[in-house]
Design an enzyme around this catalytic site. Structure first.
Site, mmCIF file in Angstrom:
data_model
loop_
_atom_site.group_PDB
_atom_site.id
_atom_site.type_symbol
_atom_site.label_atom_id
_atom_site.label_comp_id
_atom_site.label_asym_id
_atom_site.label_seq_id
_atom_site.Cartn_x
_atom_site.Cartn_y
_atom_site.Cartn_z
ATOM 1 C CD1 TRP A 1 -12.627 -5.793 -10.398
ATOM 2 C CD2 TRP A 1 -11.744 -4.909 -12.251
ATOM 3 N NE1 TRP A 1 -11.972 -6.801 -11.085
ATOM 4 C CE2 TRP A 1 -11.427 -6.276 -12.219
ATOM 5 C CE3 TRP A 1 -11.277 -4.133 -13.327
ATOM 6 C CZ2 TRP A 1 -10.681 -6.899 -13.225
ATOM 7 C CZ3 TRP A 1 -10.538 -4.759 -14.327
ATOM 8 C CH2 TRP A 1 -10.246 -6.122 -14.268
ATOM 9 C CG ASN B 1 2.108 1.574 -5.210
ATOM 10 O OD1 ASN B 1 3.054 1.406 -4.454
ATOM 11 N ND2 ASN B 1 1.599 0.601 -5.953
ATOM 12 N N GLY B 2 0.002 5.420 -4.384
ATOM 13 C CA GLY B 2 -0.663 6.663 -4.775
ATOM 14 C C GLY B 2 -0.143 7.836 -3.961
ATOM 15 C CG LEU C 1 9.955 -17.147 -3.713
ATOM 16 C CD1 LEU C 1 9.892 -17.086 -2.181
ATOM 17 C CD2 LEU C 1 10.334 -15.749 -4.243
ATOM 18 C CG ASP D 1 -2.068 0.948 1.099
ATOM 19 O OD1 ASP D 1 -2.318 1.443 -0.014
ATOM 20 O OD2 ASP D 1 -2.729 1.221 2.126
ATOM 21 C CD GLU E 1 2.657 -13.694 15.273
ATOM 22 O OE1 GLU E 1 2.640 -12.525 15.723
ATOM 23 O OE2 GLU E 1 2.175 -14.664 15.875
ATOM 24 N NE ARG F 1 -2.930 -1.770 4.358
ATOM 25 C CZ ARG F 1 -4.145 -1.899 3.848
ATOM 26 N NH1 ARG F 1 -4.886 -2.922 4.178
ATOM 27 N NH2 ARG F 1 -4.618 -1.009 3.006
ATOM 28 N NE ARG G 1 -7.456 1.794 -6.076
ATOM 29 C CZ ARG G 1 -6.331 1.943 -5.406
ATOM 30 N NH1 ARG G 1 -5.253 2.366 -6.014
ATOM 31 N NH2 ARG G 1 -6.260 1.669 -4.126
ATOM 32 C CD1 TRP H 1 7.257 6.843 -2.515
ATOM 33 C CD2 TRP H 1 6.744 7.131 -4.685
ATOM 34 N NE1 TRP H 1 8.441 6.925 -3.226
ATOM 35 C CE2 TRP H 1 8.153 7.101 -4.557
ATOM 36 C CE3 TRP H 1 6.183 7.298 -5.952
ATOM 37 C CZ2 TRP H 1 8.999 7.233 -5.649
ATOM 38 C CZ3 TRP H 1 7.037 7.433 -7.040
ATOM 39 C CH2 TRP H 1 8.427 7.404 -6.883
ATOM 40 C CG HIS I 1 -0.098 2.107 -9.367
ATOM 41 N ND1 HIS I 1 -0.274 1.724 -8.052
ATOM 42 C CD2 HIS I 1 -1.235 2.761 -9.726
ATOM 43 C CE1 HIS I 1 -1.469 2.142 -7.636
ATOM 44 N NE2 HIS I 1 -2.063 2.778 -8.630
HETATM 45 C C1 FPP Z 1 -1.961 0.173 -3.297
HETATM 46 O O1 FPP Z 1 -1.518 1.502 -3.393
HETATM 47 C C2 FPP Z 1 -1.424 -0.599 -4.387
HETATM 48 C C3 FPP Z 1 -2.177 -1.121 -5.394
HETATM 49 C C4 FPP Z 1 -3.622 -0.960 -5.481
HETATM 50 C C5 FPP Z 1 -1.570 -1.894 -6.479
HETATM 51 C C6 FPP Z 1 -0.300 -2.626 -6.187
HETATM 52 C C7 FPP Z 1 0.479 -2.666 -7.433
HETATM 53 C C8 FPP Z 1 1.817 -2.554 -7.531
HETATM 54 C C9 FPP Z 1 2.716 -2.531 -6.390
HETATM 55 C C10 FPP Z 1 2.502 -2.432 -8.848
HETATM 56 C C11 FPP Z 1 2.314 -3.542 -9.798
HETATM 57 C C12 FPP Z 1 2.452 -4.903 -9.218
HETATM 58 C C13 FPP Z 1 3.229 -5.872 -9.719
HETATM 59 C C14 FPP Z 1 3.171 -7.232 -9.130
HETATM 60 C C15 FPP Z 1 4.146 -5.671 -10.838
HETATM 61 P P1 FPP Z 1 -2.621 2.643 -3.442
HETATM 62 O O2 FPP Z 1 -2.776 3.045 -4.870
HETATM 63 O O3 FPP Z 1 -3.868 2.212 -2.772
HETATM 64 O O4 FPP Z 1 -1.886 3.751 -2.630
HETATM 65 P P2 FPP Z 1 -2.573 4.880 -1.723
HETATM 66 O O5 FPP Z 1 -3.231 4.167 -0.566
HETATM 67 O O6 FPP Z 1 -1.417 5.702 -1.302
HETATM 68 O O7 FPP Z 1 -3.537 5.619 -2.603
#
Ligand code: FPP
Length: 230
Positions: free
Chosen positions: A58, A10-11, A120, A8, A190, A171, A60, A13, A25
């Protein structure tokens, strides 16, 4: 040992850097490569399940969804050779009927040619909902059944093996919830939460989570080993 990660942040960041969420992403996909490499190099993690796309995602914006789907396909295409070289088995859990034919073909190809990897087992959860999987398994049941029998129904509902119970769930991104991820398999997991956004999560942070796990006293409803003998 089965480790699962809810990736969690990415957005946020990306937003902090004035970038579009899709850039977050893309940066997140780079972190996936690094963490998979770290897990492959170490000899602790046997199964690693990453939450790449929740069924609820979906909802989003269309552009964000299509960008995530493109990233997933690109990841599978580019990583298959590396998985083969490193003995990694790559498979996908979740619904496939709402994914593009092209992506499903790529998933099936990757699963087929990495099937014998034994260093793995990397599992990507795509269009995954634990509640939907559990409801699907319940719909297949005829009367009462044991947890072991239930897992057979769950596997059929998920169109994938259930996998071993999750030992450690990490997480990133500061939230402390399960978000419909492997609710059955996490019964005794855990939980380790970190404020770090997924694109900034790195090998030292991963190792710190593994060390934190090693310090935990896992009792599975029983007594700790110290009390047991006393
Ligand atoms: C949550 O961040 C992340 C996702 C919904 C998608 C996860 C995808 C990736 C890490 C990249 C692609 C994956 C692979 C396996 C190549 P968010 O967008 O909810 O972040 P936020 O909570 O900050 O908005």
């Amino acid at each position: 040992m089965h480790t699962a990660i809810i990736m969690d942040g990415n957005g946020r960041w990306a937003e902090r850097r004035g970038l579009p969420r899709t850039a977050g992403h893309r940066a997140g996909a780079k972190t996936v490569r690094k963490i998979v490499e770290a897990a492959t190099r170490g000899d602790v993690v046997e199964v690693l399940t990453l939450y790449a796309f929740a069924s609820n995602n979906w909802s989003r914006p269309t552009l964000e969804v299509s960008s995530l789907m493109r990233l997933l396909k690109r990841y599978l295409v580019s990583e298959t050779a590396r998985c083969l070289d490193n003995g990694v088995r790559l498979s996908v859990i979740g619904r496939r009927d709402r994914l593009s034919r092209d992506l499903v073909n790529t998933i099936e190809h990757t699963e087929r040619i990495t099937a014998n990897g034994s260093s793995l087992h990397l599992r990507l959860a795509i269009d995954y909902s634990a509640q939907a999987a559990i409801a699907g398994a319940a719909a297949r049941m005829r009367g009462e059944c044991s947890p072991e029998e239930f897992e057979r129904h769950l596997a059929a509902a998920m169109h994938a093996e259930v996998g071993p119970p999750v030992d450690l769930l990490i997480r990133t991104g500061g939230e402390q919830r399960l978000s419909d991820f492997m609710l059955w398999e996490c019964a005794y997991a855990e939980l380790v939460f970190t404020d770090t956004f997924w694109p900034d999560f790195d090998e030292p942070a991963f190792e710190a989570a593994l060390r934190e796990f090693a310090r935990r006293d896992r009792r599975f409803g029983g007594l700790s080993s110290a009390r047991q003998s006393g």
